[in-house]
Design a protein around this motif. Structure first.
Motif, PDB file in Angstrom:
ATOM      1  N   GLN A   1     -12.793 -21.673 -33.204  1.00 16.19           N
ATOM      2  CA  GLN A   1     -13.102 -21.899 -35.262  1.00 16.19           C
ATOM      3  C   GLN A   1     -14.567 -22.470 -34.778  1.00 16.19           C
ATOM      4  OE1 GLN A   1     -11.427 -22.604 -37.617  1.00 16.19           O
ATOM      5  NE2 GLN A   1      -8.988 -23.134 -37.141  1.00 16.19           N
TER       6      GLN A   1
ATOM      7  N   LYS B   1     -18.337 -26.323 -34.531  1.00 19.62           N
ATOM      8  CA  LYS B   1     -17.866 -27.369 -33.562  1.00 19.62           C
ATOM      9  C   LYS B   1     -18.191 -27.538 -32.300  1.00 19.62           C
ATOM     10  CE  LYS B   1     -14.068 -29.119 -32.342  1.00 19.62           C
ATOM     11  NZ  LYS B   1     -13.260 -30.417 -32.883  1.00 19.62           N
TER      12      LYS B   1
ATOM     13  N   GLN C   1      -9.962 -28.450 -37.258  1.00 20.29           N
ATOM     14  CA  GLN C   1     -11.075 -27.174 -35.974  1.00 20.29           C
ATOM     15  C   GLN C   1     -10.866 -27.116 -34.798  1.00 20.29           C
ATOM     16  OE1 GLN C   1     -15.115 -28.014 -36.600  1.00 20.29           O
ATOM     17  NE2 GLN C   1     -15.198 -26.164 -38.960  1.00 20.29           N
TER      18      GLN C   1
END
Length: 65
Positions: free
Chosen positions: A26, A29, A44
């Motif tokens: 994702q 992050k 996420q």
């Protein structure tokens, strides 16, 4: 014809699913979690499947899967 080389960066960042889709980590992050909402952090987690347009680019760099 010589063998084609796989891009090292793609090898580290992406993997293929059994059906041939591209799995990726994702985005967003790595740092700055204090700014993010709890909902965004939750959503996420884990990995995601790339869109077809993006997957086409990535697959070009991993010729043998």
């Amino acid at each position: 014809m010589p063998k084609l080389k796989t891009k090292s960066s793609v090898k580290k960042r992406f993997s293929l699913t059994a059906s041939g889709k591209v799995r990726a980590n994702q985005a967003g992050k790595q740092h700055g979690m204090i700014k993010r909402t709890n909902k965004q952090i939750r959503n996420q987690r884990g990995t995601t499947i790339l869109a077809d347009q993006d997957a086409r680019i990535v697959k070009k760099f991993m010729p043998y899967g």
